[in-house]
Scaffold this motif. Structure first.
Motif, PDB file in Angstrom:
ATOM      1  N   ASN A  60       0.830  -1.211   0.000  1.00  0.00           N
ATOM      2  CA  ASN A  60       0.000   0.000   0.000  1.00  0.00           C
ATOM      3  C   ASN A  60       0.862   1.257   0.000  1.00  0.00           C
ATOM      4  O   ASN A  60       1.649   1.470   0.911  1.00  0.00           O
ATOM      5  CB  ASN A  60      -0.903   0.021   1.248  1.00  0.00           C
ATOM      6  CG  ASN A  60      -1.929  -1.082   1.221  1.00  0.00           C
ATOM      7  OD1 ASN A  60      -2.492  -1.390   0.174  1.00  0.00           O
ATOM      8  ND2 ASN A  60      -2.163  -1.709   2.370  1.00  0.00           N
ATOM      9  N   PRO A  61       0.721   2.101  -1.034  1.00  0.00           N
ATOM     10  CA  PRO A  61       1.569   3.291  -1.119  1.00  0.00           C
ATOM     11  C   PRO A  61       0.989   4.496  -0.382  1.00  0.00           C
ATOM     12  O   PRO A  61      -0.227   4.728  -0.422  1.00  0.00           O
ATOM     13  CB  PRO A  61       1.595   3.581  -2.622  1.00  0.00           C
ATOM     14  CG  PRO A  61       0.290   3.053  -3.140  1.00  0.00           C
ATOM     15  CD  PRO A  61      -0.138   1.953  -2.228  1.00  0.00           C
ATOM     16  N   ILE A  62       1.865   5.258   0.267  1.00  0.00           N
ATOM     17  CA  ILE A  62       1.461   6.508   0.928  1.00  0.00           C
ATOM     18  C   ILE A  62       2.421   7.597   0.504  1.00  0.00           C
ATOM     19  O   ILE A  62       3.639   7.419   0.550  1.00  0.00           O
ATOM     20  CB  ILE A  62       1.525   6.363   2.461  1.00  0.00           C
ATOM     21  CG1 ILE A  62       0.622   5.214   2.908  1.00  0.00           C
ATOM     22  CG2 ILE A  62       1.065   7.652   3.151  1.00  0.00           C
ATOM     23  CD1 ILE A  62       0.996   4.656   4.249  1.00  0.00           C
ATOM     24  N   SER A  63       1.884   8.755   0.105  1.00  0.00           N
ATOM     25  CA  SER A  63       2.717   9.890  -0.299  1.00  0.00           C
ATOM     26  C   SER A  63       2.562  11.048   0.662  1.00  0.00           C
ATOM     27  O   SER A  63       1.655  11.067   1.475  1.00  0.00           O
ATOM     28  CB  SER A  63       2.301  10.375  -1.684  1.00  0.00           C
ATOM     29  OG  SER A  63       2.069   9.310  -2.526  1.00  0.00           O
TER      30      SER A  63
END
Lengths: 218, 243
Positions: A60-63
């Motif tokens: 899961n990507p978080i920016s």
């Protein structure tokens, strides 16, 4: 299932470095993926923003570094970055925004602009630094006895200011900010921070090139 | 269920202490804070600021930015609407939680609030309001692209941005609830029901919620005030003869 933590960043990114510090503080193992150019990998993980850093946790990507720091603090509870009390948490979040929305743009303006615009940016920087200096009164670090969110978020000051000063010949944080100067020193010497700065010679080359671009020889 | 809600409301009254909100009648940033307190049944004293003549209180409570909103809880101020919303959520978690429980979902809410509040993402809507010519055309396109993103990727099939109930992201998107007044004044419609059916439905649902309904700026006052504002900023006003 083993935790899978990846951090997409570049060698010089001050925002990526914050995340590195947070992961180190909490002893979280991760895989660092250095992206010198925006690549297909980045677009895959961050289609909207196309910016680093990106933390990828179990796919899961978080920016956004501030969002990432909050996520890290909520997911791994050891060595908290934020205090417990809501009012203190609000204060830390306030100063984190101040760093990125006010101080960094004014410093960047002082570095890149010319003439009257530069004077205005310098004046704004001086005023912003006064607030920061005030915030350090009676404290060793912004978060108290130990570093916390605000220290991590202001961390770029401890490295980038001296580089800007060397490249531009301008003095930005001088004797007028004794508490800030002391903090920059203390912060840089912490074990978790010490050897994490990007190579200084590479930074000088990079920022000299940027400076020359914004201040073409007449 | 009613009994449980009553108990929670009483709990908030006990925990409330003294709550003041410094805001401005038409500011969506101030309204976010008022909506959050309203949803959580927290009583507060609202102080309306004249932003052209800021009060000593505002300057004292927010010396760094000198801006609204400011929340003052038991004498202690917090500034920056996104920061205040988190404070409200942590201080009064019930009723009506504004954030999901899962850290990843919370990160997504924070990401989108940060995204939409970024000055580059606000600018097209401002230029839509006060820009002209090519600049205005460009702003219309940029604004529509952002709205498309919000409609398709952020709201999607959900009733609210927060799912079944209004959440923190709905409050941050609340400016859309009265964007129609801006469109009326500019005489250009971009947030139309055909192009953005989901956002359109969201606006109707959001505006209908009792807490929101009772805390929306008056339409006629907005129309008058914003028309004046626009004329101040437009380079060519119908009132000057040199267009």
């Amino acid at each position: 299932m083993a935790e899978e933590v990846k951090l997409l960043k570049t060698w010089s990114s001050r925002f990526g470095l914050r995340v590195v510090w947070a992961l180190k503080l909490k002893g979280i193992p991760y895989e660092a993926i250095d992206l010198s150019n925006k690549s297909a990998l980045l677009l895959q993980y961050n289609p909207v923003h196309k910016k680093i850093p990106v933390l990828v946790h179990n796919g899961n990507p978080i920016s956004e570094s501030l969002v990432i720091l909050e996520y890290i603090d909520e997911t791994w509870k050891q060595n908290p970055i934020l205090p417990q009390d809501p009012l203190h948490r609000a204060r830390e979040r306030f100063w984190a925004k101040f760093s990125d929305e006010k101080l960094l743009p004014s410093v960047w303006g002082a570095f890149t602009k010319e003439g009257k615009d530069r004077e205005e940016a310098m004046a704004a920087t001086m005023e912003n630094l006064k607030f920061v200096e005030e915030e350090l009164k009676g404290k060793k670090f912004f978060s108290g006895e130990k570093i916390g969110l605000v220290d991590l978020v202001f961390g770029w000051l401890a490295n980038l200011i001296s580089i800007f000063e060397e490249v531009s010949g301008f003095n930005i944080v001088g004797e007028g900010y004794p508490l800030l100067s002391a903090w920059m020193q203390e912060f840089s010497e912490l074990p978790v921070i010490k050897d994490t700065w990007p190579p200084r010679d590479k930074m000088i080359i990079k920022y000299q090139a940027l400076y020359d671009k914004y201040h073409p020889a007449k | 269920m009613a009994g449980k809600q009553k108990h929670t409301r009483t709990k908030n009254q006990l925990k409330m202490g003294e709550v003041k909100v410094l805001g401005s009648w038409s500011s969506p940033y101030g309204l976010r804070v008022q909506w959050a307190l309203g949803l959580k049944s927290v009583e507060y004293e609202y102080i309306d600021e004249d932003l052209l003549n800021k009060s000593q209180m505002l300057l004292k409570y927010n010396p760094v930015h000198k801006k609204i909103p400011v929340l003052v809880h038991n004498g202690k101020p917090s500034a920056e609407s996104a920061v205040i919303l988190e404070y409200i959520e942590e201080t009064w978690p019930q009723p009506h939680p504004l954030l999901p429980k899962d850290p990843y979902e919370r990160a997504m809410v924070r990401f989108w609030i940060n995204f939409l509040d970024n000055k580059d993402k606000v600018a097209p809507f401002i230029t839509f309001f006060i820009g002209v010519g090519e600049e205005h055309k460009k702003a219309v396109n940029e604004a529509k692209e952002l709205l498309k993103l919000y409609e398709e990727q952020v709201l999607g099939e959900k009733k609210y941005f927060g799912g079944e109930e209004i959440g923190m992201l709905d409050l941050a998107m609340g400016w859309m609830a009265y964007f129609g007044v801006i469109e009326e004044i500019v005489d250009v419609k971009i947030l139309d029901a055909e192009t953005f059916p989901r956002l359109h439905a969201w606006i109707q649902n959001f505006r209908a919620h009792p807490v929101i309904k009772n805390n929306l700026p008056d339409h006629d006052r907005l129309l008058q005030n914003y028309t004046e504002k626009r004329q101040r900023f437009l380079p060519y006003s119908p009132h000057t003869e040199n267009a």
